[in-house]
Design a protein around this motif. Structure first.
Motif, PDB file in Angstrom:
ATOM      1  N   LEU A  90       1.139  -1.103  -0.123  1.00 43.08           N
ATOM      2  CA  LEU A  90       0.285   0.067  -0.065  1.00 43.08           C
ATOM      3  C   LEU A  90       0.542   1.043  -0.077  1.00 43.08           C
ATOM      4  CD1 LEU A  90      -3.206   1.433   0.053  1.00 43.08           C
ATOM      5  CD2 LEU A  90      -2.431   0.951   2.844  1.00 43.08           C
ATOM      6  N   GLY A  91       1.859   1.520   0.769  1.00 45.11           N
ATOM      7  CA  GLY A  91       2.690   2.331   1.039  1.00 45.11           C
ATOM      8  C   GLY A  91       3.965   2.306  -0.838  1.00 45.11           C
ATOM      9  N   SER A  92       3.981   1.686  -1.176  1.00 45.45           N
ATOM     10  CA  SER A  92       4.975   1.489  -2.511  1.00 45.45           C
ATOM     11  C   SER A  92       3.058   2.582  -3.190  1.00 45.45           C
ATOM     12  CB  SER A  92       5.107   0.358  -2.814  1.00 45.45           C
ATOM     13  OG  SER A  92       6.218  -0.034  -2.256  1.00 45.45           O
ATOM     14  N   ARG A  93       2.253   1.769  -3.325  1.00 45.46           N
ATOM     15  CA  ARG A  93       1.296   2.770  -4.033  1.00 45.46           C
ATOM     16  C   ARG A  93       1.297   3.796  -4.216  1.00 45.46           C
ATOM     17  NH1 ARG A  93      -1.902  -1.818  -2.049  1.00 45.46           N
ATOM     18  NH2 ARG A  93      -4.157  -0.243  -2.685  1.00 45.46           N
ATOM     19  N   VAL A  94       1.459   4.060  -2.770  1.00 44.37           N
ATOM     20  CA  VAL A  94       0.492   5.709  -2.369  1.00 44.37           C
ATOM     21  C   VAL A  94       2.124   6.748  -2.801  1.00 44.37           C
ATOM     22  CG1 VAL A  94       0.302   7.295  -0.063  1.00 44.37           C
ATOM     23  CG2 VAL A  94      -0.732   4.882  -0.089  1.00 44.37           C
ATOM     24  N   HIS A  95       3.075   5.974  -2.934  1.00 44.51           N
ATOM     25  CA  HIS A  95       4.602   6.758  -3.291  1.00 44.51           C
ATOM     26  C   HIS A  95       3.957   7.376  -5.207  1.00 44.51           C
ATOM     27  CE1 HIS A  95       6.360   6.010   0.753  1.00 44.51           C
ATOM     28  NE2 HIS A  95       7.535   6.928  -0.175  1.00 44.51           N
ATOM     29  N   ALA A  96       3.571   5.871  -5.407  1.00 48.61           N
ATOM     30  CA  ALA A  96       3.629   5.938  -7.261  1.00 48.61           C
ATOM     31  C   ALA A  96       2.471   7.411  -7.367  1.00 48.61           C
ATOM     32  CB  ALA A  96       2.876   4.759  -7.465  1.00 48.61           C
ATOM     33  N   GLU A 108      -3.304   4.570 -12.521  1.00 51.09           N
ATOM     34  CA  GLU A 108      -4.348   3.612 -12.719  1.00 51.09           C
ATOM     35  C   GLU A 108      -5.068   4.067 -11.893  1.00 51.09           C
ATOM     36  OE1 GLU A 108      -6.241  -1.018 -12.816  1.00 51.09           O
ATOM     37  OE2 GLU A 108      -4.317  -0.143 -13.270  1.00 51.09           O
ATOM     38  N   ALA A 109      -6.446   4.502 -11.520  1.00 54.09           N
ATOM     39  CA  ALA A 109      -6.961   4.239 -10.304  1.00 54.09           C
ATOM     40  C   ALA A 109      -6.579   3.624  -9.304  1.00 54.09           C
ATOM     41  CB  ALA A 109      -8.504   4.328 -10.957  1.00 54.09           C
ATOM     42  N   ASP A 110      -7.188   4.019  -7.958  1.00 55.16           N
ATOM     43  CA  ASP A 110      -6.216   3.245  -6.821  1.00 55.16           C
ATOM     44  C   ASP A 110      -7.192   3.431  -5.418  1.00 55.16           C
ATOM     45  OD1 ASP A 110      -5.677   2.054  -4.366  1.00 55.16           O
ATOM     46  OD2 ASP A 110      -3.427   1.779  -5.196  1.00 55.16           O
ATOM     47  N   ALA A 111      -7.747   3.162  -5.595  1.00 48.82           N
ATOM     48  CA  ALA A 111      -9.202   3.663  -4.331  1.00 48.82           C
ATOM     49  C   ALA A 111      -8.603   3.494  -2.756  1.00 48.82           C
ATOM     50  CB  ALA A 111     -10.549   2.920  -4.667  1.00 48.82           C
ATOM     51  N   GLU A 112      -8.347   2.288  -2.902  1.00 53.41           N
ATOM     52  CA  GLU A 112      -7.265   2.032  -1.314  1.00 53.41           C
ATOM     53  C   GLU A 112      -5.992   2.839  -1.093  1.00 53.41           C
ATOM     54  OE1 GLU A 112      -5.486  -1.049   1.991  1.00 53.41           O
ATOM     55  OE2 GLU A 112      -6.011  -1.685  -0.195  1.00 53.41           O
TER      56      GLU A 112
END
Length: 279
Positions: A90-96, A108-112
């Motif tokens: 999750l942290g990696s996706r937030v950084h991206a 790409e959208a990421d609801a979480e």
């Protein structure tokens, strides 16, 4: 999510490969992981206890069969690693998403992950940051060939009119995410991490060109939470950097130790004990 461009996973954790020399340099976080972190054991115990509570009927049933109980305990003991890996992802996706927000690139959208990025956008607005004018760089690979380490800096950001008498100018900022910790949370290893990034020898451009690391007026943790953010300056000084280098040296020693040859010795006059055959 993908790892940083030059990051390499090894048997001793993450290293960075120098694109010029090919040498492997220990990552900043790899060295810091050598530290004893007292909060980790209680956190792992909490996840394990929650797993038992959530699977109590299964645990009761398994308790009647030693083999089944051993298997259940094995799964319970591994649960904290699964939970922490999920949180790291999750942290990696937030950084991206945060990087894409700053650069204005599609993703790409990421609801979480979206609520964390909403807090990031709110931080930029509240602190008067114009991404186009005030953010010098994002996700910057840094290397220190002399001390043999590498890492990734999240943000080089220009800030002004900060409260508390904090200086105006270029700040080194590291983003931290959590689903459970308050936005005020900081740990003693955070200054070590930021000092290592601040005083490394050089930074790499997207084309692997080498650049001097600029002078920063300060360093801070930007905590992003689902419903809050916290910008926390930390003392990433030269003295703290010296402490990091000591930890780095110890980490290299530990990574190079081979304990397999370490066996008990028998005195020259004493032979190993052997069992007598049954009469």
């Amino acid at each position: 999510m993908t790892d940083p461009k030059h990051a390499r996973d090894t048997d001793n954790g993450r290293y960075y490969q120098d694109p010029k020399t090919g040498a492997l340099h220990m990552s900043v976080t790899n060295a810091i992981n050598t530290l004893n972190k007292p909060a980790l054991a209680p956190a792992a115990a909490k996840v394990t206890a929650e797993y038992f509570a959530e699977h109590l009927p299964t645990a009761v049933k398994a308790s009647r069969n030693p083999a089944a109980m051993d298997e259940f305990i094995k799964k319970a003991k591994a649960e904290h690693k699964t939970v922490w890996e999920t949180r790291r992802d999750l942290g990696s996706r937030v950084h991206a998403l945060a990087e894409a927000h700053v650069l204005g690139t599609p993703i790409e959208a990421d609801a979480e992950a979206a609520p964390f990025v909403d807090q990031y956008a709110l931080f930029l607005k509240d602190f008067g940051v114009d991404p186009a004018a005030d953010i010098d760089a994002v996700e910057v690979t840094v290397l220190d060939r002399t001390n043999r380490y590498g890492g990734t800096a999240d943000l080089w950001m220009r800030l002004a009119n900060l409260p508390g008498g904090q200086p105006d100018g270029l700040w080194l900022v590291d983003i931290k995410t959590s689903l459970t910790k308050p936005a005020s949370t900081v740990y003693q290893d955070h200054p070590l991490q930021l000092a290592a990034l601040r005083y490394a020898e050089l930074a790499l451009g997207p084309d692997d060109s080498e650049h001097p690391i600029p002078e920063f007026v300060g360093a801070a943790i930007l905590n992003l939470r689902q419903h809050a953010y916290g910008f926390v300056p930390v003392p990433a000084t030269r003295e703290v950097h010296a402490g990091f280098l000591g930890l780095l040296g110890a980490s290299y020693v530990l990574h190079g130790l081979d304990m397999k040859p370490c066996k008990p010795l028998n005195t020259p006059t004493r032979k190993p004990r052997t069992r007598k055959a049954a009469a």
